[in-house]
Design a protein around this motif. Structure first.
Motif, PDB file in Angstrom:
ATOM      1  N   ALA A  83     -33.092  11.502 -29.162  1.00 11.44           N
ATOM      2  CA  ALA A  83     -33.648  10.456 -30.460  1.00 11.44           C
ATOM      3  C   ALA A  83     -33.251  11.228 -31.713  1.00 11.44           C
ATOM      4  N   VAL A  84     -33.180  12.513 -31.736  1.00 15.11           N
ATOM      5  CA  VAL A  84     -32.876  13.295 -33.048  1.00 15.11           C
ATOM      6  C   VAL A  84     -31.385  12.871 -33.368  1.00 15.11           C
ATOM      7  N   PHE A  85     -30.435  13.284 -32.301  1.00 16.52           N
ATOM      8  CA  PHE A  85     -29.082  12.971 -32.533  1.00 16.52           C
ATOM      9  C   PHE A  85     -28.386  11.685 -32.395  1.00 16.52           C
ATOM     10  N   ASN A  86     -29.157  10.714 -31.833  1.00 15.18           N
ATOM     11  CA  ASN A  86     -28.484   9.320 -31.553  1.00 15.18           C
ATOM     12  C   ASN A  86     -29.416   8.119 -32.306  1.00 15.18           C
ATOM     13  N   LYS A  87     -28.867   7.475 -33.033  1.00 14.87           N
ATOM     14  CA  LYS A  87     -29.872   6.660 -33.995  1.00 14.87           C
ATOM     15  C   LYS A  87     -30.207   5.529 -32.740  1.00 14.87           C
ATOM     16  N   ARG A  88     -29.408   5.158 -31.999  1.00 13.07           N
ATOM     17  CA  ARG A  88     -29.883   3.959 -31.040  1.00 13.07           C
ATOM     18  C   ARG A  88     -31.163   4.386 -29.899  1.00 13.07           C
ATOM     19  N   ASP A  89     -31.131   5.819 -29.660  1.00  8.43           N
ATOM     20  CA  ASP A  89     -32.032   6.224 -29.147  1.00  8.43           C
ATOM     21  C   ASP A  89     -33.478   6.739 -29.760  1.00  8.43           C
ATOM     22  N   ARG A  90     -33.773   6.274 -30.923  1.00 14.27           N
ATOM     23  CA  ARG A  90     -34.761   6.711 -31.744  1.00 14.27           C
ATOM     24  C   ARG A  90     -35.750   5.496 -31.329  1.00 14.27           C
ATOM     25  N   LEU A  91     -37.242   5.841 -31.291  1.00 10.23           N
ATOM     26  CA  LEU A  91     -38.286   5.251 -30.929  1.00 10.23           C
ATOM     27  C   LEU A  91     -38.647   4.549 -32.191  1.00 10.23           C
ATOM     28  N   VAL A  92     -38.761   3.277 -32.026  1.00 11.48           N
ATOM     29  CA  VAL A  92     -38.981   2.408 -33.349  1.00 11.48           C
ATOM     30  C   VAL A  92     -40.300   1.949 -33.284  1.00 11.48           C
ATOM     31  N   PHE A  93     -41.081   2.612 -34.221  1.00 12.24           N
ATOM     32  CA  PHE A  93     -42.578   2.000 -34.325  1.00 12.24           C
ATOM     33  C   PHE A  93     -42.674   0.523 -34.900  1.00 12.24           C
ATOM     34  N   PRO A  94     -43.783   0.014 -34.568  1.00 17.26           N
ATOM     35  CA  PRO A  94     -44.152  -1.419 -35.056  1.00 17.26           C
ATOM     36  C   PRO A  94     -44.260  -1.515 -36.481  1.00 17.26           C
ATOM     37  N   ALA A  95     -43.654  -2.232 -37.285  1.00 16.93           N
ATOM     38  CA  ALA A  95     -44.146  -2.425 -38.700  1.00 16.93           C
ATOM     39  C   ALA A  95     -45.053  -3.605 -38.853  1.00 16.93           C
ATOM     40  N   VAL A  96     -46.281  -3.164 -38.538  1.00 17.29           N
ATOM     41  CA  VAL A  96     -47.182  -4.221 -38.503  1.00 17.29           C
ATOM     42  C   VAL A  96     -47.614  -4.867 -39.798  1.00 17.29           C
ATOM     43  N   TRP A  97     -47.115  -4.178 -41.069  1.00 17.75           N
ATOM     44  CA  TRP A  97     -47.181  -4.639 -42.431  1.00 17.75           C
ATOM     45  C   TRP A  97     -46.172  -5.548 -42.838  1.00 17.75           C
ATOM     46  N   LYS A  98     -45.032  -6.031 -41.917  1.00 16.32           N
ATOM     47  CA  LYS A  98     -44.064  -6.811 -42.356  1.00 16.32           C
ATOM     48  C   LYS A  98     -44.124  -8.236 -41.402  1.00 16.32           C
ATOM     49  N   LYS A  99     -44.010  -9.253 -42.096  1.00 19.12           N
ATOM     50  CA  LYS A  99     -43.909 -10.712 -41.523  1.00 19.12           C
ATOM     51  C   LYS A  99     -43.179 -10.925 -40.289  1.00 19.12           C
ATOM     52  N   ASP A 100     -41.939  -9.987 -40.240  1.00 19.85           N
ATOM     53  CA  ASP A 100     -40.935 -10.051 -39.123  1.00 19.85           C
ATOM     54  C   ASP A 100     -41.711  -9.777 -37.700  1.00 19.85           C
ATOM     55  N   TYR A 101     -42.497  -8.602 -37.961  1.00 20.51           N
ATOM     56  CA  TYR A 101     -43.071  -8.150 -36.673  1.00 20.51           C
ATOM     57  C   TYR A 101     -44.347  -9.276 -36.024  1.00 20.51           C
ATOM     58  N   TRP A 102     -45.116  -9.815 -37.050  1.00 16.08           N
ATOM     59  CA  TRP A 102     -46.088 -10.889 -36.344  1.00 16.08           C
ATOM     60  C   TRP A 102     -45.089 -12.168 -36.013  1.00 16.08           C
ATOM     61  N   GLU A 123     -33.500 -13.855 -31.579  1.00 13.65           N
ATOM     62  CA  GLU A 123     -33.294 -12.703 -30.408  1.00 13.65           C
ATOM     63  C   GLU A 123     -33.608 -11.392 -30.925  1.00 13.65           C
ATOM     64  N   TYR A 124     -34.075 -10.535 -30.127  1.00 17.77           N
ATOM     65  CA  TYR A 124     -34.529  -9.170 -30.576  1.00 17.77           C
ATOM     66  C   TYR A 124     -33.949  -8.190 -29.646  1.00 17.77           C
ATOM     67  N   ILE A 125     -33.624  -7.043 -29.932  1.00 19.82           N
ATOM     68  CA  ILE A 125     -33.203  -5.973 -29.085  1.00 19.82           C
ATOM     69  C   ILE A 125     -34.459  -5.445 -28.533  1.00 19.82           C
ATOM     70  N   ARG A 126     -35.547  -5.136 -29.486  1.00 21.85           N
ATOM     71  CA  ARG A 126     -36.842  -4.470 -29.349  1.00 21.85           C
ATOM     72  C   ARG A 126     -37.772  -5.469 -29.943  1.00 21.85           C
ATOM     73  N   ASN A 127     -38.222  -6.522 -29.129  1.00 24.67           N
ATOM     74  CA  ASN A 127     -39.340  -7.376 -29.586  1.00 24.67           C
ATOM     75  C   ASN A 127     -40.671  -6.458 -30.197  1.00 24.67           C
ATOM     76  N   ALA A 128     -41.382  -7.469 -30.768  1.00 20.44           N
ATOM     77  CA  ALA A 128     -42.820  -6.848 -31.192  1.00 20.44           C
ATOM     78  C   ALA A 128     -43.548  -6.161 -30.193  1.00 20.44           C
ATOM     79  N   CYS A 129     -43.683  -6.880 -28.742  1.00 21.82           N
ATOM     80  CA  CYS A 129     -44.269  -6.575 -27.863  1.00 21.82           C
ATOM     81  C   CYS A 129     -43.822  -5.099 -27.429  1.00 21.82           C
ATOM     82  N   ALA A 130     -42.451  -4.913 -27.354  1.00 26.07           N
ATOM     83  CA  ALA A 130     -41.834  -3.665 -26.881  1.00 26.07           C
ATOM     84  C   ALA A 130     -42.255  -2.449 -28.050  1.00 26.07           C
ATOM     85  N   ARG A 131     -42.092  -2.878 -29.305  1.00 21.91           N
ATOM     86  CA  ARG A 131     -42.444  -2.012 -30.459  1.00 21.91           C
ATOM     87  C   ARG A 131     -43.736  -1.327 -30.482  1.00 21.91           C
TER      88      ARG A 131
END
Length: 234
Positions: A83-102, A123-131
């Motif tokens: 996750a440190v060395f590869n951007k696409r492997d990083r764990l993306v946390f839910p941005a609950v403060w953003k409208k896009d999340y909801w 379309e989402y690569i990682r939707n809000a449920c996964a995040r």
């Protein structure tokens, strides 16, 4: 006609981690069930008197459990490193403060409930449920590692594991409660695994987007460009 887009999502390291994690958790779960409640199956099974001769001893099961525990720890550390060395492997946390999340959470809920078509919405690569769920799963895996080695350290007082995680015994209310929390969280992880398999099969059956094969090839197919495409772009 909509032109499908094939996007590379899962790196070789992440795919390797996924399958090692899956196999390790299965071994840990079933050996853990046996350790918590030893049994010998059926009238034609091996009786306890002859179990040692057959190699089916508690000592053997515990060794398998502990080895799998070390593999899970190594796998967890490997996951952090990639996750440190590869951007696409990083764990993306839910941005609950953003409208896009909801918006994403609403759409995925309606789709899972078969109220909205999967071809509608974004379309989402990682939707809000996964995040939302995946960070919780990572925490549960770490919790299992910590409590597991805390109990392991009890058989080796003064050891590294006793010094590192022994404080959990008092924090969680004693040895019995650590065992119980370890047991309860194990079942939550298995419930997640069952639901995860269901949603993967559902996605593949409805959208035929390579959801099943993506953990082998690394690629998924999208009808439109995902909203969160930047999360996997180098």
């Amino acid at each position: 006609m909509i032109e499908a887009k094939k996007i590379y999502i899962f790196s070789p390291g992440l795919r390797l981690w996924h399958w090692v994690n899956f196999l390790t958790i299965m071994v840990l779960f079933f050996t853990g069930l046996y350790i918590g409640n030893p049994f010998f199956l059926g009238p034609t099974g091996v009786e306890a008197t002859y179990a040692y001769r057959e190699g089916l001893t508690m000592d053997f099961i515990r060794k398998v459990h502990f080895i799998a525990g070390y593999i899970l720890l190594a796998s967890f550390l490997f996951r952090i490193i990639i996750a440190v060395f590869n951007k696409r492997d990083r764990l993306v946390f839910p941005a609950v403060w953003k409208k896009d999340y909801w918006t994403s959470l609403k759409e995925i809920t309606l789709k899972y409930a078969f109220i909205m078509r999967d071809t509608e919405g974004h379309e989402y690569i990682r939707n809000a449920c996964a995040r939302t769920v995946y960070p919780i799963v990572y925490f549960m895996i770490f919790f299992m590692i910590a409590t597991g080695f805390a109990m392991y350290g009890m058989s080796k007082p003064g050891s590294f594991w006793s010094s590192l995680f022994g404080w959990l015994l008092g924090f969680l209310g004693g040895e019995f409660m650590v065992h119980m929390w370890h047991h309860w969280i194990a079942w939550l992880i298995i419930i997640f695994a069952v639901l995860h398999v269901y949603f993967v099969i559902r996605e593949e059956a409805i959208k035929k987007n390579g959801e099943l094969s993506s953990m082998f090839s690394g690629y998924k197919v999208f009808e439109r460009e995902p909203v969160d495409i930047k999360d996997v772009e180098e």
